[in-house]
Design a protein around this motif. Structure first.
Motif, PDB file in Angstrom:
ATOM      1  N   SER A  83       2.859  10.177   6.047  1.00  0.00           N
ATOM      2  CA  SER A  83       3.653  10.512   5.458  1.00  0.00           C
ATOM      3  C   SER A  83       4.599  10.807   7.212  1.00  0.00           C
ATOM      4  CB  SER A  83       3.452  11.774   4.639  1.00  0.00           C
ATOM      5  OG  SER A  83       2.797  13.071   5.763  1.00  0.00           O
ATOM      6  N   SER A  84       5.682  11.342   7.387  1.00  0.00           N
ATOM      7  CA  SER A  84       6.824  12.261   7.980  1.00  0.00           C
ATOM      8  C   SER A  84       5.526  13.062   8.756  1.00  0.00           C
ATOM      9  CB  SER A  84       7.802  12.439   7.806  1.00  0.00           C
ATOM     10  OG  SER A  84       7.801  13.289   7.286  1.00  0.00           O
ATOM     11  N   ARG A  85       4.622  14.163   7.930  1.00  0.00           N
ATOM     12  CA  ARG A  85       4.391  14.940   8.801  1.00  0.00           C
ATOM     13  C   ARG A  85       2.856  14.834   9.321  1.00  0.00           C
ATOM     14  NH1 ARG A  85       3.521  19.743   4.408  1.00  0.00           N
ATOM     15  NH2 ARG A  85       2.522  20.431   6.604  1.00  0.00           N
ATOM     16  N   GLN A  86       2.246  13.501   9.216  1.00  0.00           N
ATOM     17  CA  GLN A  86       0.926  12.836  10.169  1.00  0.00           C
ATOM     18  C   GLN A  86       0.656  11.754   9.410  1.00  0.00           C
ATOM     19  OE1 GLN A  86      -2.309  15.386   9.001  1.00  0.00           O
ATOM     20  NE2 GLN A  86      -2.911  14.468  10.332  1.00  0.00           N
ATOM     21  N   GLN A  87       0.315  10.645  10.787  1.00  0.00           N
ATOM     22  CA  GLN A  87       0.292   9.692  10.355  1.00  0.00           C
ATOM     23  C   GLN A  87      -1.307   9.703  11.334  1.00  0.00           C
ATOM     24  OE1 GLN A  87       3.140   9.715  12.573  1.00  0.00           O
ATOM     25  NE2 GLN A  87       4.335  10.516  11.057  1.00  0.00           N
ATOM     26  N   VAL A  88      -1.759   8.504  10.970  1.00  0.00           N
ATOM     27  CA  VAL A  88      -2.879   7.929  11.296  1.00  0.00           C
ATOM     28  C   VAL A  88      -2.951   6.077  11.461  1.00  0.00           C
ATOM     29  CG1 VAL A  88      -5.582   7.734  10.738  1.00  0.00           C
ATOM     30  CG2 VAL A  88      -4.956   9.339   9.733  1.00  0.00           C
ATOM     31  N   ALA A  89      -3.062   5.444  12.517  1.00  0.00           N
ATOM     32  CA  ALA A  89      -2.795   4.341  13.520  1.00  0.00           C
ATOM     33  C   ALA A  89      -3.981   3.634  12.816  1.00  0.00           C
ATOM     34  CB  ALA A  89      -2.514   4.805  14.514  1.00  0.00           C
ATOM     35  N   GLY A 125       0.887  -1.177  -0.096  1.00  0.00           N
ATOM     36  CA  GLY A 125       0.075  -0.457   0.059  1.00  0.00           C
ATOM     37  C   GLY A 125       1.195   1.371   0.210  1.00  0.00           C
ATOM     38  N   ARG A 126       0.721   1.896  -0.431  1.00  0.00           N
ATOM     39  CA  ARG A 126       1.135   3.686  -0.966  1.00  0.00           C
ATOM     40  C   ARG A 126       1.437   4.421   0.460  1.00  0.00           C
ATOM     41  NH1 ARG A 126       0.367   6.042  -6.514  1.00  0.00           N
ATOM     42  NH2 ARG A 126      -1.797   5.497  -6.478  1.00  0.00           N
ATOM     43  N   SER A 127      -0.196   4.027   1.233  1.00  0.00           N
ATOM     44  CA  SER A 127       0.094   5.039   1.551  1.00  0.00           C
ATOM     45  C   SER A 127       0.842   4.456   3.914  1.00  0.00           C
ATOM     46  CB  SER A 127      -1.608   5.394   2.506  1.00  0.00           C
ATOM     47  OG  SER A 127      -1.890   4.133   2.797  1.00  0.00           O
ATOM     48  N   ILE A 128       1.387   3.336   3.036  1.00  0.00           N
ATOM     49  CA  ILE A 128       1.816   2.747   4.262  1.00  0.00           C
ATOM     50  C   ILE A 128       2.808   3.655   5.080  1.00  0.00           C
ATOM     51  CG2 ILE A 128       3.211   0.812   5.400  1.00  0.00           C
ATOM     52  CD1 ILE A 128       1.149  -0.637   3.236  1.00  0.00           C
ATOM     53  N   PHE A 129       3.434   4.042   5.879  1.00  0.00           N
ATOM     54  CA  PHE A 129       4.139   4.720   6.881  1.00  0.00           C
ATOM     55  C   PHE A 129       5.229   4.442   7.464  1.00  0.00           C
ATOM     56  CE2 PHE A 129       6.611   8.435   7.846  1.00  0.00           C
ATOM     57  CZ  PHE A 129       7.266   8.613   8.856  1.00  0.00           C
ATOM     58  N   SER A 130       4.821   3.486   8.415  1.00  0.00           N
ATOM     59  CA  SER A 130       5.304   2.389   9.340  1.00  0.00           C
ATOM     60  C   SER A 130       4.550   0.985   9.479  1.00  0.00           C
ATOM     61  CB  SER A 130       6.233   3.589  10.462  1.00  0.00           C
ATOM     62  OG  SER A 130       5.104   3.413  11.640  1.00  0.00           O
ATOM     63  N   ILE A 131       5.131   0.158  10.048  1.00  0.00           N
ATOM     64  CA  ILE A 131       4.141  -1.096  10.417  1.00  0.00           C
ATOM     65  C   ILE A 131       5.328  -1.204  11.716  1.00  0.00           C
ATOM     66  CG2 ILE A 131       3.535  -3.148  10.094  1.00  0.00           C
ATOM     67  CD1 ILE A 131       5.007  -3.093   7.300  1.00  0.00           C
ATOM     68  N   ASN A 132       3.985  -0.852  13.046  1.00  0.00           N
ATOM     69  CA  ASN A 132       4.523  -1.701  14.285  1.00  0.00           C
ATOM     70  C   ASN A 132       4.865  -2.919  14.656  1.00  0.00           C
ATOM     71  OD1 ASN A 132       5.229  -1.408  16.539  1.00  0.00           O
ATOM     72  ND2 ASN A 132       3.320  -0.562  17.177  1.00  0.00           N
ATOM     73  N   ALA A 133       3.482  -3.859  15.475  1.00  0.00           N
ATOM     74  CA  ALA A 133       3.455  -4.784  15.101  1.00  0.00           C
ATOM     75  C   ALA A 133       2.888  -5.964  14.027  1.00  0.00           C
ATOM     76  CB  ALA A 133       2.580  -5.149  17.268  1.00  0.00           C
ATOM     77  N   MET A 134       2.973  -7.052  14.242  1.00  0.00           N
ATOM     78  CA  MET A 134       2.765  -7.904  13.157  1.00  0.00           C
ATOM     79  C   MET A 134       2.732  -9.523  13.762  1.00  0.00           C
ATOM     80  SD  MET A 134       4.929  -7.197   9.838  1.00  0.00           S
ATOM     81  CE  MET A 134       3.811  -7.462   8.288  1.00  0.00           C
ATOM     82  N   GLY A 135       1.378 -10.111  13.943  1.00  0.00           N
ATOM     83  CA  GLY A 135       1.225 -11.072  14.101  1.00  0.00           C
ATOM     84  C   GLY A 135       0.695 -12.380  13.627  1.00  0.00           C
TER      85      GLY A 135
END
Length: 124
Positions: free
Chosen positions: A104-110, A26-36
Motif C-alpha cells: 500500500s502507500s504506507r508500506q511496500q515490498v519489492a 494481483g490485488r496486492s500490486i502497488f506499482s510496477i517498475n521495470a518490465m522486460g
C-alpha cells in the motif's frame, strides 16, 4: 499474489513477425517498475531481450536492436514485444519479468516476478 500471463508465441517463418503480450495481475500490486522480456534457447542461458522502465526508457540486446520493439501500457499493467524480421536464432522460450512493489502507500515490498514462458519458433 502476482501473476504474469504471457501470450502471442507460436511458429513463424523466417522474416515474419510476432507480438508477445504479458499482463500482470494481483490485488496486492502497488506499482510496477521495470518490465522486460528474456529468452532461453535450448542449451543456452537465459538472456535479456528488452526492458522498459515505468517512465518509458528502453534497453535492447544488440542482437535484436532495430528488429524488436518493447512497449507497455501502465494502465493495463501490460508489456508488449513486437518482433519483426525474425530468424531461426530467435527461436527460444520467451519469459516476461516485472519488478513490482506490493502493498500500500504506507508500506511496500519489492519483488521480481516471472511469467511461465511462451515458445517462439522461427522455421520454414
Amino acid at each position: 499474489q502476482v501473476q504474469l500471463v504471457e501470450s502471442g508465441g507460436g511458429l513463424v517463418q523466417p522474416g515474419g513477425s510476432l507480438r508477445l503480450s504479458c499482463a500482470a495481475s494481483g490485488r496486492s500490486i502497488f506499482s510496477i517498475n521495470a518490465m522486460g522480456w528474456y529468452r532461453q534457447a535450448p542449451g543456452k542461458q537465459r538472456e535479456l531481450v528488452a526492458a522498459v522502465t515505468s517512465g518509458g526508457s528502453t534497453n535492447y540486446a544488440d542482437s535484436v536492436k532495430g528488429r524488436f520493439t518493447i512497449s507497455r501500457d501502465n494502465a493495463k499493467k501490460t508489456v508488449y514485444l513486437q518482433m519483426s524480421s525474425l530468424n531461426p536464432e530467435d527461436t527460444a522460450v520467451y519469459y516476461c519479468n516485472a519488478d513490482l512493489f506490493l502493498g500500500s502507500s504506507r508500506q511496500q515490498v519489492a519483488v521480481s516476478s516471472w511469467g511461465q514462458g511462451t515458445q517462439v519458433t522461427v522455421s520454414s
